[in-house]
Write an enzyme that holds these catalytic residues in place. Sequence first.
Site, PDB file in Angstrom:
ATOM      1  N   CYS A 111       0.818  -1.140   0.116  1.00 46.95           N
ATOM      2  CA  CYS A 111      -0.124  -0.014  -0.051  1.00 46.95           C
ATOM      3  C   CYS A 111       1.038   1.158  -0.197  1.00 46.95           C
ATOM      4  O   CYS A 111       2.042   1.172  -0.180  1.00 46.95           O
ATOM      5  CB  CYS A 111      -0.870  -0.169   1.305  1.00 46.95           C
ATOM      6  SG  CYS A 111       0.325   0.087   2.991  1.00 46.95           S
ATOM      7  N   ASP A 115       0.048 -22.584 -17.740  1.00 50.54           N
ATOM      8  CA  ASP A 115       1.002 -21.767 -16.942  1.00 50.54           C
ATOM      9  C   ASP A 115       2.640 -22.067 -17.174  1.00 50.54           C
ATOM     10  O   ASP A 115       3.288 -21.035 -17.151  1.00 50.54           O
ATOM     11  CB  ASP A 115       0.611 -21.821 -15.669  1.00 50.54           C
ATOM     12  CG  ASP A 115       1.175 -23.154 -15.151  1.00 50.54           C
ATOM     13  OD1 ASP A 115       1.056 -24.151 -15.930  1.00 50.54           O
ATOM     14  OD2 ASP A 115       1.782 -23.216 -14.000  1.00 50.54           O
ATOM     15  N   ASP A 158      -4.021 -27.107 -19.654  1.00 47.70           N
ATOM     16  CA  ASP A 158      -2.921 -27.641 -19.243  1.00 47.70           C
ATOM     17  C   ASP A 158      -3.085 -28.141 -17.765  1.00 47.70           C
ATOM     18  O   ASP A 158      -4.032 -27.888 -17.131  1.00 47.70           O
ATOM     19  CB  ASP A 158      -1.497 -26.768 -19.223  1.00 47.70           C
ATOM     20  CG  ASP A 158      -0.545 -27.238 -18.370  1.00 47.70           C
ATOM     21  OD1 ASP A 158      -0.035 -28.269 -18.806  1.00 47.70           O
ATOM     22  OD2 ASP A 158       0.121 -26.501 -17.412  1.00 47.70           O
ATOM     23  N   ASP A 190       4.343 -24.508 -22.066  1.00 45.17           N
ATOM     24  CA  ASP A 190       3.001 -24.131 -22.710  1.00 45.17           C
ATOM     25  C   ASP A 190       3.040 -23.060 -23.265  1.00 45.17           C
ATOM     26  O   ASP A 190       2.201 -22.827 -24.231  1.00 45.17           O
ATOM     27  CB  ASP A 190       1.991 -23.825 -21.700  1.00 45.17           C
ATOM     28  CG  ASP A 190       1.490 -25.228 -20.702  1.00 45.17           C
ATOM     29  OD1 ASP A 190       1.430 -26.302 -21.130  1.00 45.17           O
ATOM     30  OD2 ASP A 190       1.449 -24.886 -19.519  1.00 45.17           O
ATOM     31  N   CYS A 230       4.044   1.272   2.314  1.00 46.48           N
ATOM     32  CA  CYS A 230       5.280   0.699   1.748  1.00 46.48           C
ATOM     33  C   CYS A 230       5.987   1.877   0.944  1.00 46.48           C
ATOM     34  O   CYS A 230       7.344   1.768   0.956  1.00 46.48           O
ATOM     35  CB  CYS A 230       4.968  -0.428   0.755  1.00 46.48           C
ATOM     36  SG  CYS A 230       4.449  -1.711   1.816  1.00 46.48           S
TER      37      CYS A 230
END
Lengths: 59, 795
Positions: B93, B681, B502, B685, B96
């Site tokens: 946020c 992912d 996948d 792939d 930080c």
Amino acid sequence: MTVLLFLIPIALILGLAALGAFLWSLKSGQYEDMEGAANRILFDDDEPPLPKKDDDKTD
Amino acid sequence: MTEVHRSTCLHCGELVPPGSSGGATFCCSGCHAAYEIIQGMGLEGYYKRRSLDPDQPLLKPDEQESRFDFETYTEVSKDGISTLHLMVEGLQCAACVWLIEMVLKQQDGVHHARINMTTRRLVLKWDNTKVSADELAHSVTQLGYRLAPYDPTLISAETTKREKQLMRALVVAGFAAGNVMLFSVSVWAGHSQGMGEYTRNFMHWVSALIALPAIAYSARPFFTSAIKALKAKRTNMDVPISLAVILAASMSLFETMRMGEHVYFDSAISLVFFLLIGRYLDSRARGRARSAGENLMGLRARAVTILLEDGTREIGPPSRLKPGMQFLVAAGERIAADGIVLSGESDVDAQLLNGESVPERCAPKSKVFAGTLNLSGPLTVEVSAVGEDTLLSEIVRLMESAEEARAKYVALADRVARLYAPVVHILAFGAFAGWWLIGGQSWQEALMISIAVLIITCPCALGLAVPAVQVVAGGRLLQRGILMKEGTALERLATADIFVFDKTGTLTQGQPQWTNADEISEADIELATSMAMTSKHPLSRALTQNRDNIVPAKSIVEVPGSGLKLMTAKGEVRLGRRDWCGVNQHHDTVEAELWLARPEAEPVRFVFTDQIRADAADTISALKQQGFQVVLLSGDRSIAVEAAAKSAGISDWHADLKPAEKVAHLEKLARQGLKVVMVGDGLNDAPALAAAHVSLSPSSAADVSQTASDIIFQGKKLAPILEALRVAKRSDRLIKQNFALSFIYNLLTVPLALSGLVTPLIASIAMSTSSLVVISNSLRLAKGAGASNSKDKQI
């Protein structure tokens, strides 16, 4: 109707001034971090004001 | 499982494991140290102000920091000021941002530290003689953030510049359109109130003064695009637009000079304004996708430790590696090049490469591949292939060639424009020729009518129809954690008819889960978990996950590539691979396994499977219900794929596929005339993702796969796929409605224009109303959030 000769230039100059101000703010990168600007103000109280720097333009 | 109250770590907010190295209030010693540093700097206000974002990575300092080559990316100016551009990961946020900036500014020699919260990039300027880049970076990474340097020149400065130019043009056009419209309204009002001829002409001159420079400045994007098209002997929508604007402006100037009654300055400039809105929205939608892709590029800057022939070590960029050289890989680091292990034993996580969720063991002489993750022990590797020759690059190449085919896709709006542009030309020219030659008007009158036709037919609504819907759809998806990377992704998704999944990491969670806890005695579990507590191996983590009150055993020795051992009074206890634990039983199953061997007792088997995502079966059945075919393509062993396919409810599955075979399978489907959606992912792939008609990836996917796919979704569920599909279908419907609306508008107004009845007043009204109708129709997509299916049916 001669009043138009004054009013129209005045209106246009005011409008141009606003346009110029917007273009300047765009150029100085004020729209690059909208999210940060909104939040940054909440944290300003603890730190001393930043010295004026013009190297904020990262692009 | 017993619910025991556990406190959360003061620094990162994770549950504190019992016996943590950070004490009772911290989950690890790293968090404890970070907390003390922040306290010591007087910045403890951070903890009060922050709010943790569950979508961001945990704020937990890495024990094994992956090193980056900061020096290469540091620019040093003549006056000794160093500049470094960094990507920040883990921002929760605004607090930080504040914390990082304050920590950096407190360092001696730092001149400038500023984070752009929108792009998550940090610009750092400092005095090189006082502090080094590594020290500065370390001061931030020890708090739990991750930093990656990047080269700002690689990040499309060109497109950012173009977007800014577009914005300036838009603002100028808006200003001019507003002012000219004011004068036009005065003229129209004066028309019925008997405004004098000279006053009207004065108004016209003022309008010309504003409109002409504004058009010259802000219509340039259309002019350049039209000229480009004409040079290539093609025509696009920008040709009639440029023609209309130039003709209208110059004809109006001519009319003004001869004190004519009708001028079109207002129409010309507002035409430019409306079209620029469309262009700007379009470039915004693309820009959002672009910056997501760019953040992935920064990760190339990782450094490797090269072992020189004289035994000294050197840290440098991976590009310096040559075949035959040796390099060191610490536990927790990614391997930088393909090679052969010379010394050391470890487990290597090759999930990104082949989709296997259980790490492979590697010992001297085994081959390792670039991009895989070294888990447990340090390795010395001799390079066998670098850069272009690695398996990783081969996959990237395969992906790029697959991508070329897809680049041929033409967006719906462009296809419509291709048909529409010639029609506009013919109508306008016909009106001119007809009125002049047959109608017996003077050429000026005929030209005015043909300008009216051009203005009326101009695709304001057409130019807004697609971008407006895309921006609204993109915003709506983003709120649900779905990032659209390509502008045409939704359009393509709406026409899809087959889904290809996948397995590992997409259909499944990609992490092994311990499944036979019920079969094992409580004492054995206690022993095994207490041993596993100290290990970072995925199977050890799966053992200790969701279990409370584990007391970590002392003096555990981890034997990389084999397992864990513990010396007790009775003898040695081992937890690890089957052969290492001396077990001869053989189970040929899907599952990964760990064995617990103790003196004077039967060995115990712990079974792990990679379980499918909680809502996988529901998502698949929902897709089937909507009439989609679903296929599972995996590089994993067929026994594992079959099990996953069964539990997800997919009957058409293929296993043991190499990346190229996946692409071949997709091409076969495409030849059958099917539009394929690929969901995957892994790095394996990536070529298939690039080859598919449209592709989706979870945000946990490999960087390359995220780059290759059109849509990225966050979270542990597959439901975002359904949401993306729903939004795609709705926006497709809205875009088509928008097209229909603008065509109906043209059908009504073109006859008016052709018959010479359109005055500047009618032209402006018609133009703005059609644009407004299209925009408000697009905004309907933002309304009715969530599953407003009943509403959908009414549309």
